[in-house]
Scaffold this motif. Structure first.
Motif, PDB file in Angstrom:
ATOM      1  N   MET A  93      49.337  33.025   1.058  1.00 39.43           N
ATOM      2  CA  MET A  93      48.744  31.695   1.129  1.00 39.43           C
ATOM      3  C   MET A  93      49.712  31.589   2.211  1.00 39.43           C
ATOM      4  SD  MET A  93      45.877  30.795   0.606  1.00 39.43           S
ATOM      5  CE  MET A  93      46.452  29.200   0.222  1.00 39.43           C
ATOM      6  N   ALA A  94      51.172  31.703   1.745  1.00 40.28           N
ATOM      7  CA  ALA A  94      52.139  30.997   2.487  1.00 40.28           C
ATOM      8  C   ALA A  94      52.112  31.635   4.005  1.00 40.28           C
ATOM      9  CB  ALA A  94      53.717  31.730   1.557  1.00 40.28           C
ATOM     10  N   ALA A  95      52.059  32.821   3.983  1.00 40.39           N
ATOM     11  CA  ALA A  95      51.772  33.506   6.211  1.00 40.39           C
ATOM     12  C   ALA A  95      51.066  31.921   6.382  1.00 40.39           C
ATOM     13  CB  ALA A  95      50.938  34.367   5.109  1.00 40.39           C
ATOM     14  N   ALA A 121      65.459  28.546   2.517  1.00 39.71           N
ATOM     15  CA  ALA A 121      65.865  27.530   2.030  1.00 39.71           C
ATOM     16  C   ALA A 121      64.292  25.288   2.233  1.00 39.71           C
ATOM     17  CB  ALA A 121      67.203  26.910   2.466  1.00 39.71           C
ATOM     18  N   GLU A 122      64.479  26.153   3.723  1.00 38.86           N
ATOM     19  CA  GLU A 122      63.113  25.264   4.091  1.00 38.86           C
ATOM     20  C   GLU A 122      62.187  25.466   3.276  1.00 38.86           C
ATOM     21  OE1 GLU A 122      64.365  24.108   8.664  1.00 38.86           O
ATOM     22  OE2 GLU A 122      63.442  25.798   8.202  1.00 38.86           O
ATOM     23  N   LEU A 123      61.142  25.760   3.123  1.00 39.45           N
ATOM     24  CA  LEU A 123      59.877  26.736   2.563  1.00 39.45           C
ATOM     25  C   LEU A 123      60.610  26.812   1.143  1.00 39.45           C
ATOM     26  CD1 LEU A 123      59.581  29.836   3.891  1.00 39.45           C
ATOM     27  CD2 LEU A 123      58.541  27.827   4.649  1.00 39.45           C
ATOM     28  N   PRO A 172      56.281  31.493  -2.514  1.00 42.64           N
ATOM     29  CA  PRO A 172      56.973  31.886  -3.947  1.00 42.64           C
ATOM     30  C   PRO A 172      58.258  32.003  -3.332  1.00 42.64           C
ATOM     31  CG  PRO A 172      56.339  33.481  -2.948  1.00 42.64           C
ATOM     32  CD  PRO A 172      55.994  32.356  -1.608  1.00 42.64           C
ATOM     33  N   PHE A 173      58.507  30.536  -2.710  1.00 40.53           N
ATOM     34  CA  PHE A 173      59.768  30.653  -2.623  1.00 40.53           C
ATOM     35  C   PHE A 173      60.471  29.441  -2.854  1.00 40.53           C
ATOM     36  CE2 PHE A 173      57.133  31.828   1.485  1.00 40.53           C
ATOM     37  CZ  PHE A 173      58.264  33.334   1.584  1.00 40.53           C
ATOM     38  N   ALA A 174      59.818  28.787  -3.434  1.00 42.45           N
ATOM     39  CA  ALA A 174      60.337  27.417  -4.826  1.00 42.45           C
ATOM     40  C   ALA A 174      60.961  28.218  -5.827  1.00 42.45           C
ATOM     41  CB  ALA A 174      59.363  26.714  -5.317  1.00 42.45           C
ATOM     42  N   ALA A 175      62.432  27.843  -6.330  1.00 38.96           N
ATOM     43  CA  ALA A 175      62.961  27.903  -6.888  1.00 38.96           C
ATOM     44  C   ALA A 175      63.256  27.055  -8.357  1.00 38.96           C
ATOM     45  CB  ALA A 175      63.802  27.817  -7.198  1.00 38.96           C
ATOM     46  N   ASP A 176      61.733  27.365  -9.064  1.00 37.30           N
ATOM     47  CA  ASP A 176      61.424  26.762 -10.176  1.00 37.30           C
ATOM     48  C   ASP A 176      61.232  28.249 -11.247  1.00 37.30           C
ATOM     49  OD1 ASP A 176      59.302  28.745  -9.518  1.00 37.30           O
ATOM     50  OD2 ASP A 176      57.743  26.581  -8.856  1.00 37.30           O
ATOM     51  N   PRO A 182      48.107  39.258   6.502  1.00 42.86           N
ATOM     52  CA  PRO A 182      49.360  40.134   6.823  1.00 42.86           C
ATOM     53  C   PRO A 182      50.096  40.673   6.301  1.00 42.86           C
ATOM     54  CG  PRO A 182      49.436  37.456   5.073  1.00 42.86           C
ATOM     55  CD  PRO A 182      47.699  38.098   6.334  1.00 42.86           C
ATOM     56  N   GLY A 183      51.184  41.688   6.974  1.00 50.34           N
ATOM     57  CA  GLY A 183      51.256  43.023   5.887  1.00 50.34           C
ATOM     58  C   GLY A 183      52.746  42.373   4.907  1.00 50.34           C
ATOM     59  N   ILE A 184      52.087  42.855   3.800  1.00 49.94           N
ATOM     60  CA  ILE A 184      52.863  42.516   2.383  1.00 49.94           C
ATOM     61  C   ILE A 184      53.554  43.843   1.698  1.00 49.94           C
ATOM     62  CG2 ILE A 184      53.261  41.559   0.234  1.00 49.94           C
ATOM     63  CD1 ILE A 184      50.901  39.715   1.596  1.00 49.94           C
ATOM     64  N   TRP A 185      54.381  44.207   1.440  1.00 52.19           N
ATOM     65  CA  TRP A 185      55.268  44.789   1.580  1.00 52.19           C
ATOM     66  C   TRP A 185      56.122  45.119   0.046  1.00 52.19           C
ATOM     67  CZ3 TRP A 185      54.991  50.118   3.988  1.00 52.19           C
ATOM     68  CH2 TRP A 185      54.484  49.728   5.480  1.00 52.19           C
ATOM     69  N   LEU A 186      55.941  45.758  -0.715  1.00 53.39           N
ATOM     70  CA  LEU A 186      56.373  46.501  -2.569  1.00 53.39           C
ATOM     71  C   LEU A 186      57.577  47.233  -2.872  1.00 53.39           C
ATOM     72  CD1 LEU A 186      56.564  45.481  -5.094  1.00 53.39           C
ATOM     73  CD2 LEU A 186      54.857  47.031  -5.307  1.00 53.39           C
ATOM     74  N   LYS A 187      59.020  47.318  -3.107  1.00 54.67           N
ATOM     75  CA  LYS A 187      59.224  48.904  -3.537  1.00 54.67           C
ATOM     76  C   LYS A 187      59.546  48.217  -4.834  1.00 54.67           C
ATOM     77  CE  LYS A 187      62.379  52.104  -2.541  1.00 54.67           C
ATOM     78  NZ  LYS A 187      64.101  52.378  -1.192  1.00 54.67           N
ATOM     79  N   ARG A 188      59.702  48.628  -6.213  1.00 52.73           N
ATOM     80  CA  ARG A 188      60.336  48.979  -7.215  1.00 52.73           C
ATOM     81  C   ARG A 188      61.124  49.183  -7.547  1.00 52.73           C
ATOM     82  NH1 ARG A 188      54.227  49.829  -9.012  1.00 52.73           N
ATOM     83  NH2 ARG A 188      53.539  47.838  -9.214  1.00 52.73           N
TER      84      ARG A 188
END
Length: 203
Positions: free
Chosen positions: A69-71, A96-98, A105-109, A165-171
């Motif tokens: 959604m953010a994309a 920070a602007e986001l 998920p950028f909001a620090a809540d 959009p390309g979303i990548w993950l690494k644990r």
């Protein structure tokens, strides 16, 4: 003298008709099932891919949905900041602007803290914009990278797989490689999150 034979009441004939009707229904159902095409086999994933439906934790699924959604929001902001003459690309908003816009998920809540406490950074290389989220707790959710094309409107297919959009993950609590292309991410152990849709999913 008139004689009339009265047969005793019985259910033999009715039973026969009921059995014939049941047999006809069963034969029709069997034929219909046999003629149906076999469901599509599960599409095999490449070694550098991971299925969003079955291979992500609950926290990772939520982050993945938020990033998709953010994309769209980020792409719209980049397009809005692009000069009217089109001589250069628009500026990508910083994490920070986001966060100031309360964009997940950028909001620090509290939700962000409960889903791995990611610290987001922005990297830009040519026409590619990358938002990397370094996980504070890979056991809850791994580190993530959102790759966007500057010319994309957020609905595009960056990797030609039909999944946006390309979303990548690494644990691991690990930043992505300097080169933000598919080959470099895959070589560094990152997995591209993809969604496969088969008959079993849509049934």
């Amino acid at each position: 003298m008139h004689h009339q034979i009265v047969h005793r009441a019985g259910a033999e004939r009715e039973t026969l008709w009921v059995l014939l009707a049941a047999g006809l229904i069963l034969a029709t159902a069997t034929a219909a099932v046999g003629l149906r095409p076999a469901p599509e086999a599960e599409a095999a994933l490449a070694p550098h891919q991971i299925d969003s439906r079955t291979a992500l934790t609950a926290a990772e699924q939520g982050l993945h949905a938020d990033l998709k959604m953010a994309a769209y929001e980020i792409a719209a902001e980049i397009a809005a900041l692009r000069p009217a003459d089109g001589t250069s690309n628009g500026r990508a908003p910083s994490p920070a602007e986001l966060a100031a816009q309360a964009l997940p998920p950028f909001a620090a809540d509290a939700s962000a803290a409960a889903r791995g406490g990611h610290v987001w950074t922005l990297a830009e290389a040519g026409g590619t914009v990358a938002y990397a989220g370094l996980s504070a707790d890979p056991g809850i959710a791994g580190s993530l990278v959102l790759l966007l094309d500057r010319q994309d409107d957020g609905h595009g297919d960056r990797h030609g797989d039909g999944h946006g959009p390309g979303i990548w993950l690494k644990r691991a609590a690990e930043a992505p490689p300097a080169r933000l292309d598919e080959a470099s991410l895959a070589a560094a152990g990152w997995k591209r999150i993809t969604s496969t849709f088969t008959a079993g999913v849509t049934r």
